[in-house]
Design a protein around this motif. Sequence first.
Motif, PDB file in Angstrom:
ATOM      1  N   PRO A  94      -4.970  -4.033  -2.320  1.00  0.00           N
ATOM      2  CA  PRO A  94      -6.103  -4.033  -1.387  1.00  0.00           C
ATOM      3  C   PRO A  94      -5.850  -3.499   0.065  1.00  0.00           C
ATOM      4  O   PRO A  94      -6.754  -3.502   0.900  1.00  0.00           O
ATOM      5  N   HIS A  95      -4.475  -3.363   0.497  1.00  0.00           N
ATOM      6  CA  HIS A  95      -4.459  -2.828   1.796  1.00  0.00           C
ATOM      7  C   HIS A  95      -4.651  -1.195   1.863  1.00  0.00           C
ATOM      8  O   HIS A  95      -5.528  -0.954   2.529  1.00  0.00           O
ATOM      9  N   ARG A  96      -3.883  -0.571   1.346  1.00  0.00           N
ATOM     10  CA  ARG A  96      -4.209   0.912   1.342  1.00  0.00           C
ATOM     11  C   ARG A  96      -4.176   1.616  -0.199  1.00  0.00           C
ATOM     12  O   ARG A  96      -3.977   2.695  -0.108  1.00  0.00           O
ATOM     13  N   GLY A  97      -4.429   0.714  -1.129  1.00  0.00           N
ATOM     14  CA  GLY A  97      -4.782   1.406  -2.341  1.00  0.00           C
ATOM     15  C   GLY A  97      -3.506   1.778  -3.269  1.00  0.00           C
ATOM     16  O   GLY A  97      -3.827   2.605  -4.419  1.00  0.00           O
ATOM     17  N   ALA A  98      -2.284   1.378  -3.087  1.00  0.00           N
ATOM     18  CA  ALA A  98      -1.126   1.667  -3.933  1.00  0.00           C
ATOM     19  C   ALA A  98      -1.020   1.203  -5.093  1.00  0.00           C
ATOM     20  O   ALA A  98      -1.775  -0.080  -5.310  1.00  0.00           O
ATOM     21  N   SER A  99      -0.424   1.683  -6.127  1.00  0.00           N
ATOM     22  CA  SER A  99      -0.524   1.120  -7.402  1.00  0.00           C
ATOM     23  C   SER A  99       0.799   0.071  -7.316  1.00  0.00           C
ATOM     24  O   SER A  99       1.594   0.159  -6.453  1.00  0.00           O
ATOM     25  N   ILE A 111       4.622  -8.254  -5.140  1.00  0.00           N
ATOM     26  CA  ILE A 111       4.682  -7.499  -3.887  1.00  0.00           C
ATOM     27  C   ILE A 111       4.498  -6.292  -3.917  1.00  0.00           C
ATOM     28  O   ILE A 111       5.069  -5.586  -5.042  1.00  0.00           O
ATOM     29  N   CYS A 112       3.592  -5.518  -3.261  1.00  0.00           N
ATOM     30  CA  CYS A 112       3.293  -4.065  -3.229  1.00  0.00           C
ATOM     31  C   CYS A 112       4.499  -3.110  -2.698  1.00  0.00           C
ATOM     32  O   CYS A 112       5.001  -3.616  -1.811  1.00  0.00           O
ATOM     33  N   PRO A 113       4.588  -2.133  -3.571  1.00  0.00           N
ATOM     34  CA  PRO A 113       5.966  -1.436  -3.165  1.00  0.00           C
ATOM     35  C   PRO A 113       5.637  -0.395  -1.878  1.00  0.00           C
ATOM     36  O   PRO A 113       6.584   0.064  -1.499  1.00  0.00           O
ATOM     37  N   TYR A 114       4.422  -0.348  -1.678  1.00  0.00           N
ATOM     38  CA  TYR A 114       3.988   0.538  -0.288  1.00  0.00           C
ATOM     39  C   TYR A 114       4.648  -0.243   1.041  1.00  0.00           C
ATOM     40  O   TYR A 114       5.364   0.333   1.941  1.00  0.00           O
ATOM     41  N   HIS A 115       4.079  -1.357   1.266  1.00  0.00           N
ATOM     42  CA  HIS A 115       4.202  -1.754   2.578  1.00  0.00           C
ATOM     43  C   HIS A 115       4.715  -3.398   2.406  1.00  0.00           C
ATOM     44  O   HIS A 115       4.683  -4.315   3.343  1.00  0.00           O
ATOM     45  N   GLY A 116       5.144  -3.926   1.177  1.00  0.00           N
ATOM     46  CA  GLY A 116       5.367  -5.351   1.182  1.00  0.00           C
ATOM     47  C   GLY A 116       4.399  -6.377   1.197  1.00  0.00           C
ATOM     48  O   GLY A 116       4.978  -7.488   1.228  1.00  0.00           O
ATOM     49  N   ALA A 117       2.994  -5.892   1.107  1.00  0.00           N
ATOM     50  CA  ALA A 117       2.173  -7.235   1.311  1.00  0.00           C
ATOM     51  C   ALA A 117       2.587  -8.018  -0.133  1.00  0.00           C
ATOM     52  O   ALA A 117       2.636  -7.420  -1.446  1.00  0.00           O
TER      53      ALA A 117
HETATM   54  S1  FES Z   1      -0.709  -0.459   0.101  1.00  0.00           S
HETATM   55 FE1  FES Z   1       0.281  -1.185   1.834  1.00  0.00          FE
HETATM   56  S2  FES Z   1       0.980  -3.228   1.343  1.00  0.00           S
HETATM   57 FE2  FES Z   1       0.149  -2.406  -0.660  1.00  0.00          FE
END
Ligand code: FES
Length: 445
Positions: A94-99, A111-117
């Motif tokens: 839900p931050h920037r839509g990464a899988s 943990i999201c692989p894009y920015h670590g949320a």
């Molecule tokens: S898209 Fe930014 S943390 Fe997941």
Amino acid sequence: MSEEELNRFNSLSLSGDGRNNETENINNTNSSTLSQESLQPSNQLEGGLLGWYAACSSKSLRTGQIYNFSMYNEPLILYRDKDDNPRCVKDLCPHRGASFIGGDLEDGELICPYHGARYSSKGECTNIDRITCSHIVDTNYKNYAKKIHLSQYPCKEKNGYIYIYYNGKSKTDLAEFEINYSLENTLVESYGFNTPEYKYEEVTVDFKADWARIIENHLDILHIFWVHGETIPDKDVSRNVITSFNQKIKRESRQIESKYNHKEIDKGEFITIKFIPPGRVVIYKGDESTARYVQVLDHIPLAENRARVIVRHYRKFLKNKIFTNLVMFKELQHRLFYKVFSEDYMILKTQSFNQQMGYIEKDNVKLLGEDKMVQYYWDWLNNALKRDKPWQLNPTDSHTNKVHRDMPMLYPPENSTLDRANNRDIYLKLILRLLVPIGIVLIII
Ligand code: FES
Ligand SMILES: [Fe+2]
């Protein structure tokens, strides 16, 4: 499905009075086609296409690993939280839509692989201070933080399956789901099978084929003689003998059941097949509480022309662990499953176009006596498609990113790696079992 396709499909299905809990006896002959008047729709089944699906087996959902799949084109993931409870989450950060594919799990937190949320079991972001400078985002920082929340579907683990309640409308708060069809209706235990008494083997198979067509295939009694006649180790199932049966069909609120009896009275029952919506087929012989074996097939509509099947074969025989290990029962059973599914795949991949019989024209097919179960399934499917419209929830077009469509195609027959690995295991174990006694003999002499 376009209006035109729907009309064409409707023309194949026949209208009727929708009586409940009826049983019909059908004396079939393969040479006669079903008269349209004799058919009634199975629209009395209460369950539709949206509801509880066995999405994966408990064994496949390993702690610390992300299991990715999709439902009706919607990318989803499953994982286990810190209490080992299964979670089903929309595969979109839900931050920037990464899988989340390629992401991590730490102490059951995603943990999201894009920015670590990082997300708690409830789906809240627990480290938002790491991925944003609060003073830049908003003066109302707390409100912003609330929006960073996973979107989920209800999920339950029962009898070795992970069930998800799929209605195409994921929510941040699971308490907001209105579940109007009980999971109990899907469980085989609710139909009189006492599964704890059984041992089972299981495989998962992916098809680049239409979901509904695969279910039809499993309701199609006749094909087993021809397609699997040389593979299934049963003397009554043979390519040289295509058998027709006396058929008894029961249509109830939770299931359609077809019992096939041999025409020679003394030979008794051949097999019983149940369809339990939305995606379960059960095959067995005899009484539910005493059946020697029960085969449960779960069909997962991953995407258009993409489906996953979990087949589980429960047995009351060969329960001794040491003996079954010695004779490599598991590996040989898997080999048989893969072979049978490869045979089905040969047919299914050519039959596929869309999820609702898109290529079949009314005059192109003639259903026979033994196809009545298939006809009832079509009737249910037609009603359920009109009511639930699941393929319209996440429509795709030529611009749709295809990554998620092919990503979950992990299992044979689409990808034969597991099949080959299973064969390798069989040969290795066979060699070892031969070498050990030879070694002992050599030592002795
Ligand atoms: S898209 Fe930014 S943390 Fe997941
Ligand atoms: Fe088959």
